[in-house]
Design an enzyme around this catalytic site. Sequence first.
Site, PDB file in Angstrom:
ATOM      1  N   LYS A  33      19.718 -37.469 -12.885  1.00 15.76           N
ATOM      2  CA  LYS A  33      19.983 -36.864 -11.807  1.00 15.76           C
ATOM      3  C   LYS A  33      18.847 -37.554 -10.953  1.00 15.76           C
ATOM      4  CE  LYS A  33      19.939 -32.382  -8.928  1.00 15.76           C
ATOM      5  NZ  LYS A  33      19.690 -31.204  -9.234  1.00 15.76           N
ATOM      6  N   SER A 109      23.214 -29.116  -6.392  1.00 17.28           N
ATOM      7  CA  SER A 109      22.486 -30.642  -5.946  1.00 17.28           C
ATOM      8  C   SER A 109      22.991 -31.355  -7.321  1.00 17.28           C
ATOM      9  CB  SER A 109      21.071 -30.231  -5.864  1.00 17.28           C
ATOM     10  OG  SER A 109      20.269 -29.928  -7.064  1.00 17.28           O
ATOM     11  N   SER A 133      22.641 -25.599  -9.688  1.00 18.24           N
ATOM     12  CA  SER A 133      22.964 -26.912  -9.512  1.00 18.24           C
ATOM     13  C   SER A 133      23.613 -27.500 -10.460  1.00 18.24           C
ATOM     14  CB  SER A 133      21.435 -27.354  -9.131  1.00 18.24           C
ATOM     15  OG  SER A 133      20.925 -27.006  -7.883  1.00 18.24           O
TER      16      SER A 133
END
Length: 175
Positions: A33, A109, A133
């Site tokens: 990520k 996210s 997320s």
Amino acid sequence: DTIRNQAKVLDERVEKEGIESIAPFYCLPVAAKGTIATVDFQSSVGVGGKLHNAYANRDAESVARLKENGGVVFGKSNVPEFAASFISCNYSTGCTLNPYGYKYTTGGSSGGAASLVASYILPIAFSEDTGGSTRHPAAQTQLFGYDPSRNRYPNAGNPGITFLNDQVGVLARNM
């Protein structure tokens, strides 16, 4: 070049120590990520300007363990600025598209990670969850999202929003 270099290092390790030396992941490609620290790829947390070309001094613990166990970091996934949105868009790298249709969001996210896995580009991607997320993008892209309990797995190198809730997780096509 970065990915090829990682593969060459693993090939050399296999020649010297045997195939079991890169077990259990055997060159498994995994995206990190955009918030997770990596020395090989930019660690900008979705922010342009001075952070756009920033690299970490050392890999996050999850990334280091992946490499130690024969995995390959296949790049970084897109995130909203500072991972602070349920839509994975930022001014530096743009918006993440949902492979199921341009009218849909991948969530956030970890939306970039979800898009990579749902598109069959990678089998698995590191995510990070504070308040949804990992779980939110998994639901929006028909994936399995695993958000472990805090401190169940190493979290160092993951600059989260809260100390109590942030945790590195994974997105995959199935359990």
